[in-house]
Design an enzyme around this catalytic site. Structure first.
Site, PDB file in Angstrom:
ATOM      1  N   TYR A 157       0.875  -1.179   0.000  1.00  0.00           N
ATOM      2  CA  TYR A 157       0.000   0.000   0.000  1.00  0.00           C
ATOM      3  C   TYR A 157       0.907   1.222   0.000  1.00  0.00           C
ATOM      4  O   TYR A 157       2.090   1.128  -0.346  1.00  0.00           O
ATOM      5  CB  TYR A 157      -0.910  -0.120   1.241  1.00  0.00           C
ATOM      6  N   ARG A 203      -6.399   9.722 -10.982  1.00  0.00           N
ATOM      7  CA  ARG A 203      -5.738  10.490  -9.905  1.00  0.00           C
ATOM      8  C   ARG A 203      -5.219   9.477  -8.900  1.00  0.00           C
ATOM      9  O   ARG A 203      -5.862   9.211  -7.894  1.00  0.00           O
ATOM     10  CB  ARG A 203      -6.747  11.456  -9.297  1.00  0.00           C
ATOM     11  N   LYS A 255      -5.930  -2.168  -2.095  1.00  0.00           N
ATOM     12  CA  LYS A 255      -7.064  -1.873  -1.208  1.00  0.00           C
ATOM     13  C   LYS A 255      -7.780  -3.170  -0.820  1.00  0.00           C
ATOM     14  O   LYS A 255      -8.199  -3.343   0.319  1.00  0.00           O
ATOM     15  CB  LYS A 255      -8.058  -0.935  -1.903  1.00  0.00           C
ATOM     16  N   GLU A 260     -12.574   4.560  -6.394  1.00  0.00           N
ATOM     17  CA  GLU A 260     -11.253   4.913  -5.864  1.00  0.00           C
ATOM     18  C   GLU A 260     -10.449   5.727  -6.870  1.00  0.00           C
ATOM     19  O   GLU A 260     -10.358   5.356  -8.048  1.00  0.00           O
ATOM     20  CB  GLU A 260     -10.499   3.595  -5.568  1.00  0.00           C
ATOM     21  N   ASP A 261      -9.864   6.794  -6.406  1.00  0.00           N
ATOM     22  CA  ASP A 261      -8.893   7.578  -7.177  1.00  0.00           C
ATOM     23  C   ASP A 261      -9.411   7.998  -8.560  1.00  0.00           C
ATOM     24  O   ASP A 261      -8.701   7.889  -9.568  1.00  0.00           O
ATOM     25  CB  ASP A 261      -7.556   6.807  -7.277  1.00  0.00           C
ATOM     26  N   ASP A 294     -14.182   6.171  -1.751  1.00  0.00           N
ATOM     27  CA  ASP A 294     -13.225   6.019  -0.660  1.00  0.00           C
ATOM     28  C   ASP A 294     -12.521   7.341  -0.336  1.00  0.00           C
ATOM     29  O   ASP A 294     -12.398   7.718   0.834  1.00  0.00           O
ATOM     30  CB  ASP A 294     -12.189   4.971  -1.089  1.00  0.00           C
ATOM     31  N   ASP A 295     -12.064   8.046  -1.362  1.00  0.00           N
ATOM     32  CA  ASP A 295     -11.261   9.253  -1.137  1.00  0.00           C
ATOM     33  C   ASP A 295     -12.098  10.359  -0.502  1.00  0.00           C
ATOM     34  O   ASP A 295     -11.616  11.115   0.329  1.00  0.00           O
ATOM     35  CB  ASP A 295     -10.661   9.738  -2.465  1.00  0.00           C
ATOM     36  N   ASN A 326      -0.581  11.532  -0.117  1.00  0.00           N
ATOM     37  CA  ASN A 326       0.204  10.316  -0.370  1.00  0.00           C
ATOM     38  C   ASN A 326       0.820  10.392  -1.756  1.00  0.00           C
ATOM     39  O   ASN A 326       0.295  11.093  -2.623  1.00  0.00           O
ATOM     40  CB  ASN A 326      -0.709   9.091  -0.307  1.00  0.00           C
TER      41      ASN A 326
END
Ligand SMILES: NC(=O)C1=CN([C@@H]2O[C@H](COP(=O)(O)OP(=O)(O)OC[C@H]3O[C@@H](n4cnc5c(N)ncnc54)[C@H](OP(=O)(O)O)[C@@H]3O)[C@@H](O)[C@H]2O)C=CC1
Ligand SMILES: CC(=O)C(=O)O
Ligand SMILES: [Mg+2]
Length: 592
Positions: free
Chosen positions: A134, A187, A205, A276-277, A299-300, A443
């Site tokens: 991760y 992203r 994840k 996600e992303d 999630d973000d 991150n």
């Protein structure tokens, strides 16, 4: 050891609809695989097909009886070994590798060869290996995906599949899917558009779902929606594995995702889908479009909101106060993207639950993007950003220009820009605030708004520190100042466990409030005194259990649960029972 959950000042249940007459609705579902004490897999495979299946293989651990039943006698070494012995051999080999990306590749191969051994490896060494599978190392693995690729995992739906996505979805060989993590790679962490290379994020994840949330690894599915890439290097790289054309945009993009959602929910109606992303504004637009239609969340935006709210609430406790003190905080947030807006909205929800109006809550925030403050005269903002606009202050002012006026008590970094929390900012905040919340959440580590050392030095140790990627504790003036990882990896595994165990039909916003309050209550007074606001990552299963129980109960109260504990079990027992353990299954061969 975890502290018992404290009674919270205003139970979240008070903001949820009252429970109806649930008993009549109970649908005790048929015993499934997880319902058996011993995991059983029924398959028609035999011989080499078993040895080539990472979900079935036991390598040197097959017993003599299994070798005969499964037609593999002579195909594996003769002396049966335990999973424990295999694990020790494998860990010794892993420990010989020093380069983090090489460790990632070793673990990636292990996952593709023997899933049970892989998950045991991660569970037993969670603190050591989470930064490999991760953030931060997964970021480099995404950047180099097309250079290190050896074996496929998960599914890709690309622009070449438009009009045929149902047929593509049918190709997944397993009918039971509990959790899907899907990205379009636009992203990836703070690294930008990595196209199909983003696949390592859903894979990572889902490893956390399995290891931290006890989700059954046979029932998870990582997916990339390959709508192209705008990354020029990837568009010109002959090794790149994704579609080499610019990204679909606007209506074309939405039509693509609509077709995928329809195909995937037809094929896997029980699955929780984690987006996600995705870049802004798509991330928020997709959330708003689907949240009331299917069991999905972003999630973000949302689970990052939950863990950051947990960090803020736990900071209130570390200062000797209560959750209600959140109404007195002043937040300076660098970053107004999907996570910045999501985190701040989740905190606003909590402030409102604590008794403030929404307007009063928004007035506690100063949000910045790369053009400066979201303030007067800014006509370039999305509706989701406009609510955070400070109409009384000129837009575009820098944090440095406003610092003395605003006097923030909590710094949130979701900007993807390293070093924005500089000496001036950190030392000033620590000069008037007891234990300011210093949360550089971007991150991977290379994007963090400050390091733990910088934060401790510039605040002279007066802080609560929580970062997106992990940092070691810091020795300061004879004391050890603890660090925390404020990453959605602490929140989504438990949320997923609760949603899957209750087979919730939707993921309401209350989910993230419940999760935050549970996690914020877990720190003992002793932990809080050292700066530790929630348990270490090696306690993630215990954290997820507590979160999962409360999420499942919330789903029951909100009448969105469709599965309940069997007679004689409560939610705690049911969730514990459901949590997958890394043990080899009993394999039964049947002509299906
Ligand atoms: N800890 C965790 O669990 C999580 C961490 N994150 C991290 O948060 C970061 C942001 O993610 P996300 O919101 O989705 O990304 P986005 O790209 O959507 O948003 C980035 C935001 O940062 C702003 N920004 C850029 N430069 C500056 C600057 N110098 N000062 C202030 N703001 C700036 C951008 O402004 P503009 O639009 O004007 O360029 C934009 O508003 C990523 O690094 C990601 O890894 C995300 C999710 C979870
Ligand atoms: C942690 C995470 O989801 C991110 O950085 O995007
Ligand atoms: Mg993310």
């Amino acid at each position: 050891m975890l502290a018992p959950i404290q009674t919270i000042a205003r139970p979240v249940s008070s903001i949820l609809p009252a429970a109806g007459t649930l008993a009549a609705k109970r649908t005790f579902f048929a015993p499934s695989e997880v319902y058996n004490k011993k995991q059983v897999i029924i398959t028609k495979k035999t011989g080499l097909d078993i040895l080539n299946d990472p979900k079935l293989i036991k390598g040197s651990a097959f017993t003599a009886d299994e070798k005969d039943r499964l037609g593999i006698r002579g195909l594996v070494p003769p002396r049966p070994q335990s999973l424990e012995a295999q694990y020790k051999r494998c860990k010794t080999n892993l420990d010989k590798i020093s380069d983090p990306l090489e460790k990632f590749i070793f673990l990636n191969h292990l996952q593709n060869r023997n899933e049970t051994l892989y998950y045991k490896m991660i569970i037993e060494n969670f603190v050591e290996l989470a930064p490999i599978i991760y953030t931060p190392v997964v970021g480099e693995a995404c950047q180099k995906f097309h250079k290190i690729f050896t074996q496929t995992r998960g599914m890709y739906f690309s622009t070449a599949d438009r009009g045929q996505m149902s047929a593509v979805a049918a190709n997944w060989p397993y009918d039971d899917v509990d959790v899907i993590v899907v990205t379009d790679g636009s992203r990836i962490l703070g690294l930008g558009d990595l196209g199909a290379g983003g696949m390592q994020i859903p894979i990572g994840k889902l490893t956390l779902y399995v290891c931290g949330g006890g989700i059954n690894p046979r029932n998870v599915l990582p997916i990339v929606l390959d709508v192209g890439t705008n990354n020029k290097e990837l568009l010109n790289d002959p090794l790149y594995l994704g579609m080499q054309h610019p990204r679909l945009q606007g209506e074309e993009f939405h039509a693509f995702v609509d077709e995928w959602v329809s195909a995937i929910t037809d094929r896997f109606p029980k699955a929780v889908i984690q987006f996600e992303d995705f870049m802004m504004p798509n991330a928020l637009d997709l959330l708003l479009k689907y949240k009331d239609q299917i069991c999905m969340f972003n999630d973000d935006i949302q689970s990052t909101g939950a863990i950051t709210l947990a960090s803020v609430l736990a900071t209130m406790r570390a200062r000797g106060g209560s959750f209600a003190d959140i109404k007195k905080e002043t937040f300076l947030c660098l970053g107004a993207g999907s996570s910045g807006v999501g985190v701040c909205e989740t905190i606003v929800d909590c402030i409102v639950a604590e008794g403030a109006t929404r307007e009063e809550a928004y007035a506690q925030f100063y949000m910045f993007d790369h053009k400066g403050l979201l303030g007067k005269g800014r006509d370039d903002l999305l509706p989701s950003q406009q609510v955070f606009m400070r109409k009384e202050i000129e837009g575009g002012k820098t944090p440095a220009e406003l610092l003395k006026k605003i006097k923030p008590t909590c710094l949130l970094g979701l900007s993807t820009c390293p070093k924005l929390f500089n000496k001036e900012m950190l030392s000033f905040v620590a000069s008037y605030c007891e234990k300011p919340g210093i949360f550089p959440l971007s991150n991977p580590t290379s994007r963090s708004e400050c390091t733990a050392e910088e934060a401790v030095e510039f605040t002279d140790g007066n802080l609560i520190f929580a970062s997106g990627s992990p940092f070691d504790p810091v020795e300061w003036k004879g004391k050890t100042i603890q660090t925390n990882q404020c990453n959605n990896s602490y929140s989504f595994p438990g949320i997923g466990l609760g949603l899957v165990s209750s087979r919730a039909t939707r993921v309401p916003f209350e989910t993230f409030q419940v999760c935050a309050r549970v996690i914020a209550s877990l720190g003992t007074p002793e932990m809080l005194a050292t700066g530790k606001i929630f348990p270490d990552l090696d306690n993630l299963r215990a954290v997820s259990l507590e979160v999962g129980i409360e999420v499942a109960k919330m789903a029951e109260r909100m009448n969105i649960a469709t599965q309940f504990p069997p007679k004689g079990m409560d939610w705690r027992e049911w969730l514990k029972h459901n949590m997958w353990q890394p043990e080899y299954p009993h394999i039964v061969v049947k002509n299906l």
